[in-house]
Design an enzyme around this catalytic site. Sequence first.
Site, mmCIF file in Angstrom:
data_model
loop_
_atom_site.group_PDB
_atom_site.id
_atom_site.type_symbol
_atom_site.label_atom_id
_atom_site.label_comp_id
_atom_site.label_asym_id
_atom_site.label_seq_id
_atom_site.Cartn_x
_atom_site.Cartn_y
_atom_site.Cartn_z
ATOM 1 C CG HIS A 60 -2.266 0.447 1.080
ATOM 2 N ND1 HIS A 60 -3.109 0.606 -0.333
ATOM 3 C CD2 HIS A 60 -3.166 0.733 1.851
ATOM 4 C CE1 HIS A 60 -4.237 0.934 -0.251
ATOM 5 N NE2 HIS A 60 -4.286 1.058 1.042
ATOM 6 C CG ASN A 107 -10.797 2.883 0.993
ATOM 7 O OD1 ASN A 107 -12.184 3.029 0.171
ATOM 8 N ND2 ASN A 107 -10.773 1.872 1.694
ATOM 9 C CG ASN A 144 -9.000 4.665 4.070
ATOM 10 O OD1 ASN A 144 -8.325 4.123 3.424
ATOM 11 N ND2 ASN A 144 -9.595 3.863 5.130
ATOM 12 C CG ASP A 196 -1.865 0.516 -3.316
ATOM 13 O OD1 ASP A 196 -2.456 -0.449 -3.020
ATOM 14 O OD2 ASP A 196 -1.812 1.664 -2.829
#
Length: 186
Positions: A19, A113, A66, A92
């Site tokens: 991530h 997100n 997020n 990613d």
Amino acid sequence: MKLVVGLGNPGSKYEKTRHNVGFEVINYLQKELGITNEKEKFQGLISEKSIGGEKVLFLKPQTFMNLSGNSIIEVINFYKLNPKTDLVVIYDDMDLPVGRLRVKEKGSSGGHNGIKSIISHLGDEFLRIKCGIGKPKDNTIDFVLGQFSKSEQEEVTIMIENASKCVVDIIQDVEIGKIMQKYNKK
């Protein structure tokens, strides 16, 4: 002026995870370009460098993935940037095999997100460099917050280098069609 944003999560717990590929690309660019002026501002870590006469800001939002849009909108508003022409976001993508890049000018979040957060603040028209991290077999959260395997490391290193070259091409105003042709290979 351009704003180049790498998405990721802050803290050593998340370093080198799938991530955090966006952060890794920014780190690589900073090293390659000799950028040492990173500071905390705009809910992120920001640095700058003049490249070919163009001022370029490099941002790693520290809001957690997020809420990435919260940091980016502060920079966009402060410098009065146009997301359609001045913003590049690196992140990613599970829908791409490990090591693959895809450059896109606009689109949906694809379930990401961090991108959802950015779209909620800026709309969906901004340049993206999607970095392939592969598909999870089981738990998506464990997968994206996990590290790449040893067998994937070489491909990931090459992908980070190529994403960095892509950023430089974008800054140097290489025509977007040529950039897509060069980097969106199978």
